[in-house]
Design a protein around this motif. Structure first.
Motif, PDB file in Angstrom:
ATOM      1  N   UNK A   4       0.837  -1.208   0.000  1.00  0.00           N
ATOM      2  CA  UNK A   4       0.000   0.000   0.000  1.00  0.00           C
ATOM      3  C   UNK A   4       0.864   1.248   0.000  1.00  0.00           C
ATOM      4  N   UNK A   5       1.974   1.218   0.736  1.00  0.00           N
ATOM      5  CA  UNK A   5       2.855   2.384   0.786  1.00  0.00           C
ATOM      6  C   UNK A   5       3.391   2.714  -0.601  1.00  0.00           C
ATOM      7  N   UNK A   6       3.773   1.705  -1.373  1.00  0.00           N
ATOM      8  CA  UNK A   6       4.271   1.944  -2.735  1.00  0.00           C
ATOM      9  C   UNK A   6       3.200   2.631  -3.582  1.00  0.00           C
ATOM     10  N   UNK A   7       1.983   2.096  -3.543  1.00  0.00           N
ATOM     11  CA  UNK A   7       0.905   2.670  -4.351  1.00  0.00           C
ATOM     12  C   UNK A   7       0.626   4.117  -3.970  1.00  0.00           C
ATOM     13  N   UNK A   8       0.654   4.411  -2.681  1.00  0.00           N
ATOM     14  CA  UNK A   8       0.294   5.755  -2.215  1.00  0.00           C
ATOM     15  C   UNK A   8       1.440   6.736  -2.391  1.00  0.00           C
ATOM     16  N   UNK A   9       2.675   6.251  -2.439  1.00  0.00           N
ATOM     17  CA  UNK A   9       3.788   7.114  -2.833  1.00  0.00           C
ATOM     18  C   UNK A   9       3.643   7.508  -4.306  1.00  0.00           C
ATOM     19  N   UNK A  10       3.247   6.559  -5.137  1.00  0.00           N
ATOM     20  CA  UNK A  10       3.082   6.847  -6.567  1.00  0.00           C
ATOM     21  C   UNK A  10       1.916   7.790  -6.827  1.00  0.00           C
ATOM     22  N   UNK A  11       0.854   7.688  -5.998  1.00  0.00           N
ATOM     23  CA  UNK A  11      -0.298   8.571  -6.189  1.00  0.00           C
ATOM     24  C   UNK A  11      -0.089   9.949  -5.583  1.00  0.00           C
ATOM     25  N   UNK A  12       0.907  10.070  -4.679  1.00  0.00           N
ATOM     26  CA  UNK A  12       1.162  11.339  -4.017  1.00  0.00           C
ATOM     27  C   UNK A  12       0.418  11.516  -2.709  1.00  0.00           C
ATOM     28  N   UNK A  13      -0.479  10.572  -2.366  1.00  0.00           N
ATOM     29  CA  UNK A  13      -1.163  10.652  -1.063  1.00  0.00           C
ATOM     30  C   UNK A  13      -0.135  10.657   0.066  1.00  0.00           C
ATOM     31  N   UNK A  14       0.896   9.824  -0.064  1.00  0.00           N
ATOM     32  CA  UNK A  14       2.049   9.873   0.836  1.00  0.00           C
ATOM     33  C   UNK A  14       3.159  10.601   0.085  1.00  0.00           C
ATOM     34  N   UNK A  15       3.600  11.732   0.629  1.00  0.00           N
ATOM     35  CA  UNK A  15       4.586  12.550  -0.080  1.00  0.00           C
ATOM     36  C   UNK A  15       5.954  11.893  -0.100  1.00  0.00           C
ATOM     37  N   UNK A  16       6.315  11.232   0.965  1.00  0.00           N
ATOM     38  CA  UNK A  16       7.641  10.622   1.050  1.00  0.00           C
ATOM     39  C   UNK A  16       7.648   9.630   2.207  1.00  0.00           C
ATOM     40  N   UNK A  17       8.572   8.674   2.144  1.00  0.00           N
ATOM     41  CA  UNK A  17       8.694   7.680   3.214  1.00  0.00           C
ATOM     42  C   UNK A  17      10.141   7.280   3.377  1.00  0.00           C
ATOM     43  N   UNK A  18      10.518   6.990   4.614  1.00  0.00           N
ATOM     44  CA  UNK A  18      11.874   6.543   4.926  1.00  0.00           C
ATOM     45  C   UNK A  18      11.777   5.333   5.840  1.00  0.00           C
ATOM     46  N   UNK A  19      12.330   4.211   5.393  1.00  0.00           N
ATOM     47  CA  UNK A  19      12.296   2.983   6.180  1.00  0.00           C
ATOM     48  C   UNK A  19      13.708   2.533   6.524  1.00  0.00           C
ATOM     49  N   UNK A  20      13.913   2.236   7.782  1.00  0.00           N
ATOM     50  CA  UNK A  20      15.153   1.593   8.221  1.00  0.00           C
ATOM     51  C   UNK A  20      14.942   0.098   8.414  1.00  0.00           C
ATOM     52  N   UNK A  21      13.669  -0.326   8.382  1.00  0.00           N
ATOM     53  CA  UNK A  21      13.312  -1.726   8.645  1.00  0.00           C
ATOM     54  C   UNK A  21      12.289  -2.193   7.614  1.00  0.00           C
ATOM     55  N   UNK A  22      12.320  -3.488   7.332  1.00  0.00           N
ATOM     56  CA  UNK A  22      11.404  -4.081   6.356  1.00  0.00           C
ATOM     57  C   UNK A  22      10.765  -5.325   6.955  1.00  0.00           C
ATOM     58  N   UNK A  23       9.642  -5.725   6.359  1.00  0.00           N
ATOM     59  CA  UNK A  23       8.945  -6.910   6.851  1.00  0.00           C
ATOM     60  C   UNK A  23       9.825  -8.144   6.704  1.00  0.00           C
ATOM     61  N   UNK A  24      10.528  -8.251   5.593  1.00  0.00           N
ATOM     62  CA  UNK A  24      11.503  -9.316   5.395  1.00  0.00           C
ATOM     63  C   UNK A  24      12.875  -8.675   5.245  1.00  0.00           C
ATOM     64  N   UNK A  25      13.823  -9.127   6.051  1.00  0.00           N
ATOM     65  CA  UNK A  25      15.161  -8.533   5.986  1.00  0.00           C
ATOM     66  C   UNK A  25      16.214  -9.614   5.741  1.00  0.00           C
ATOM     67  N   UNK A  26      17.158  -9.365   4.823  1.00  0.00           N
ATOM     68  CA  UNK A  26      17.165  -8.202   3.938  1.00  0.00           C
ATOM     69  C   UNK A  26      16.065  -8.305   2.889  1.00  0.00           C
ATOM     70  N   UNK A  27      15.551  -7.182   2.395  1.00  0.00           N
ATOM     71  CA  UNK A  27      14.514  -7.239   1.360  1.00  0.00           C
ATOM     72  C   UNK A  27      15.100  -7.728   0.043  1.00  0.00           C
ATOM     73  N   UNK A  28      14.240  -8.258  -0.812  1.00  0.00           N
ATOM     74  CA  UNK A  28      14.690  -8.716  -2.131  1.00  0.00           C
ATOM     75  C   UNK A  28      15.192  -7.529  -2.940  1.00  0.00           C
TER      76      UNK A  28
END
Length: 528
Positions: free
Chosen positions: A241-265
């Protein structure tokens, strides 16, 4: 007495090993082993000090036959199976405060990076561009920061954000109004936070309740143009959902230090999303933090193994090294009372009440409760201790109630244990003589003073002349020496209790002979 033996299985500051040795432990530093190699080795150790690389699975815990404590140098314990460790009686500790400042500072750095698009501007400038007009940032001054979680790290972020002249609102079910005022933040519900915040920073553990706390629905209904930072745990945000909303502009920007699966693909969808920043779980990665957590975990584990102190345990009540000597005799008394009631009460025990009176009421009650349950649950398991006893009691559906009475009765200190049985409530009580010697003072409503130790014989009989002689003769005929003789009765000629301390175990044949004596109602061999 041999020293406790500790294995450090992940890379950490070398001073940790020095602290273990200075505090009376033998320590081995062996890192980089496979799970199979660790399982082969772990059985000889009392303590295991880890970071994030070692995975403490049920297979490892099954092989860890002497293990008493696992210490995680850091806050996250996703790599430890805590319920299984609890069932095995192993204390699991972490160091939640050693990297708090470091993680909070990383969150603030992420906020500033999002506000001014620093990573992308840096990359394009170093690529030979001068894209000054492409980057129009925002000030953080006067903006509203929404904190999801206002505990140790969240409160530090709040302090730093207030120093940047931001307004701070916070959502945390455990945040009191008084604490919010102390922090200088406004306590709000989650929907209100998301409708008002310009920036959101997450500082909450990952639980069933917090997983995907920033869901697609919540993000879609958040303030348009919101900027999101997560330096806490992966899984708190719906990443698709975060990816989709970054592309739509609803979320202006995001910064993650952690992911659901680490390391991410390498082809993680967020890597192609606009206005997205990420770091490889660097929240605790400063020299100061790594030294702090290594030293803290060594201090905590050594205190537990050598002195019995429990700090920052996730599956056992805290017990400071200063408290431990004061509580030790009470815990001994409590375990004996729990063992007594467990051996005497019949049927499925569904409820247990632990009451502390007088001086006992002034002490930390959780270790006393744990000791009672440890004594009681020995009827069900031969590997029970204070760590897994509450787990075993809960597994069997037992309801545990704690009662604290500060008034002083006949005794200056008293611990009473009551269980509900099919015959009604059954209660035993004990005190400390000289503040150190555990002593039974009441059993099932009958006053009786006795030491609970070694092999004992419990008899309920009709109070009548000649009975003591008959039981003494029976034991003598069977070659059983009596150490102590303790009597109590409700009233003359009524029900009486006899507690005998003997020098050897009582056989089933002797129990049968005692049951055949005139006036005997109950005979039971006890072991302490």
């Amino acid at each position: 007495m041999s020293k406790p033996k500790v294995l450090i299985s992940d890379k950490m500051d070398p001073n940790a090993a020095r602290i273990f040795e200075e505090r009376g432990c033998d320590v081995d530093v062996i890192t980089g082993e496979t799970p199979e190699e660790l399982a082969t080795r772990i059985g000889e150790y009392d303590g295991l000090a880890i970071r994030s690389s070692t995975k403490v699975t049920p297979a490892i815990l099954d092989a860890a036959t002497n293990l008493k404590v696992i210490g995680r140098a850091g806050i996250g314990v996703d790599n430890v199976d805590i319920p299984y460790a609890s069932s095995k009686g192993v204390v699991v500790m972490n160091t939640p405060f050693g990297n708090s400042i470091t993680t909070a500072e990383h969150a603030i750095a992420m906020i500033m990076a999002l506000a001014r698009q620093i990573p992308e501007a840096n990359a394009r400038t170093q690529a030979g561009e001068w894209p000054k007009s492409a980057f129009m940032g925002v000030e953080v001054t006067g903006k509203t920061l929404g904190l999801i979680g206002a505990g140790n790290i969240g409160s530090i972020v709040a302090s730093r954000a207030l120093g940047l002249k931001m307004k701070v609102v916070a959502y945390d079910p455990f945040l009191t109004e008084e604490r919010a005022i102390e922090l200088g933040v406004e306590k709000v519900d989650l929907d209100t936070l998301l409708s008002r915040a310009d920036f959101v920073s997450l500082h909450t553990p990952l639980t069933d309740q917090t997983r995907n706390i920033l869901s697609r629905e919540r993000l879609e209904n958040a303030k348009p143009g919101i900027r999101i930072v997560n330096c806490a745990r992966g899984g708190l945000i719906d990443e698709a959902a975060l990816k989709d909303l970054l592309e739509s502009g609803q979320v202006a920007a995001a910064a993650l230090d952690v992911f659901e699966q680490e390391p991410p693909a390498s082809d993680h969808p967020l890597f192609s999303a606009p206005n997205f920043i990420c770091t490889p779980h660097l929240g605790a990665s400063t020299t100061e933090a790594q030294v702090n957590v290594a030293l803290q975990v060594a201090e905590q584990m050594a205190d537990y193994l050598v002195n019995g102190g429990v700090t920052n345990a996730l599956n056992m009540p805290s017990l400071s090294a200063e408290e431990a000597p004061k509580l030790k005799p009470y815990m001994g008394l409590a375990e004996k009372l729990g063992s007594l009631v467990g051996q005497l009460a019949h049927g499925n025990l569904e409820k247990i009440s632990i009451e502390r009176e007088g001086h006992a009421a002034e002490l930390n009650g959780k270790p006393i409760t744990g000791a009672v349950l440890a004594g009681l649950m020995k009827c069900y398991s031969d590997t029970v201790n204070m760590v897994n006893a509450p787990y075993l009691a809960k597994e069997r559906g037992m309801e545990v109630r704690e009662v604290r009475n500060s008034h002083e009765g006949v005794y200056h200190t008293l611990v009473r244990v009551t269980v509900d049985t099919s015959q009604g409530p059954r209660s035993v009580a004990g005190t400390l003589f000289g503040n150190s010697a555990p002593r039974l003072v009441e059993i099932f409503g009958i006053g009786i003073e006795a030491d609970l130790d070694g092999h004992m014989l419990y008899i309920v009989n009709e109070d009548a002349p000649g009975f003591i002689g008959r039981i003494g003769s029976l034991l003598g005929e069977n070659g059983i020496n009596i150490g102590n003789f303790n009597l109590g009765r409700r009233d003359a000629g009524g029900e009486a209790i006899l507690l005998l301390s003997v020098d050897q175990p009582i056989s089933a044949d002797v129990i049968k002979q005692a049951c055949a004596l005139e006036g005997v109602k109950v005979v039971k061999a006890l072991e302490f």
